[in-house]
Write a protein that holds these residues in place. Sequence first.
Motif, PDB file in Angstrom:
ATOM      1  N   ASP A   1      -1.367  -8.759 -10.255  1.00  0.00           N
ATOM      2  CA  ASP A   1      -2.631  -8.302 -11.212  1.00  0.00           C
ATOM      3  C   ASP A   1      -3.881  -8.175 -10.727  1.00  0.00           C
ATOM      4  OD1 ASP A   1      -0.500  -7.777 -13.109  1.00  0.00           O
ATOM      5  OD2 ASP A   1      -0.891  -9.778 -14.045  1.00  0.00           O
TER       6      ASP A   1
ATOM      7  N   GLU B   1      -4.599  -5.534  -7.807  1.00  0.00           N
ATOM      8  CA  GLU B   1      -4.638  -4.321  -8.439  1.00  0.00           C
ATOM      9  C   GLU B   1      -6.041  -4.154  -9.065  1.00  0.00           C
ATOM     10  OE1 GLU B   1      -1.154  -3.844 -10.718  1.00  0.00           O
ATOM     11  OE2 GLU B   1      -0.011  -3.339  -8.801  1.00  0.00           O
TER      12      GLU B   1
ATOM     13  N   HIS C   1       0.734  -1.109   0.034  1.00  0.00           N
ATOM     14  CA  HIS C   1       0.078  -0.091   0.097  1.00  0.00           C
ATOM     15  C   HIS C   1       0.742   1.446  -0.107  1.00  0.00           C
ATOM     16  CE1 HIS C   1       0.878  -0.856   4.232  1.00  0.00           C
ATOM     17  NE2 HIS C   1       0.783   0.432   4.685  1.00  0.00           N
TER      18      HIS C   1
ATOM     19  N   PRO D   1       3.211   3.204  -8.071  1.00  0.00           N
ATOM     20  CA  PRO D   1       2.818   2.531  -8.975  1.00  0.00           C
ATOM     21  C   PRO D   1       3.761   1.812 -10.112  1.00  0.00           C
ATOM     22  CG  PRO D   1       1.608   4.603  -8.944  1.00  0.00           C
ATOM     23  CD  PRO D   1       2.723   4.751  -7.962  1.00  0.00           C
TER      24      PRO D   1
END
Length: 205
Positions: free
Chosen positions: A167, A170, A100, A104
Amino acid sequence: MLGMLSGGDELSGYDVKKWINWALRFFYPSPAYSQIYSELKRLERLGLVSSRVDTGGARSRRMYRITPKGLSLLTRWANEETVEPPTLRHNPVLRVMLGHLMQPGRLREILVEHAAYADRMRQAAATEVRWTADQPAWSYARLALEWSERYYAAEHDLAMRLIKDLDEVEERLAASGRDNIEFPAREYWYEVERRIAAEGEDEPI
């Protein structure tokens, strides 16, 4: 140090370091040269190794050999001392736990790098496995190296699985519409802890 000298041959501190880097680096941390030399001196003071100065080469070297006392102590340790479970300090997974906070794409980059590292280590272990095949005295070392090859193959696969799971995480977080993640209140943490403890009590021994 005693383990490295237990094969019977006398070794210099440099030889010991090279042997550790060759075989043990896949599953045990490699000490610095300064640690090796100080430890060899300490073991000599304890009567567990003996040394002599070899002046036969271009430069003199202090050569160490395990003593009968040292071999007896090492044998007793190998057979009788408690085998401690391995302590895992996995920095890439620690970054996953703190995902967290990651920028990115940074977490993916770390995992890709770790997968590549694991594959390099697997290949290195496989190479050293091949070079131990012709020496029966290295049979146990070969077993450890074969384990190392399989370990890093599994580590690579786990990293690739983490990338795939990343993946999905997210996508789920993006669908939730939350840009920032806040942990549950501490009361919830303690409630989960109580439920886990109760679950353990219900399991048969």
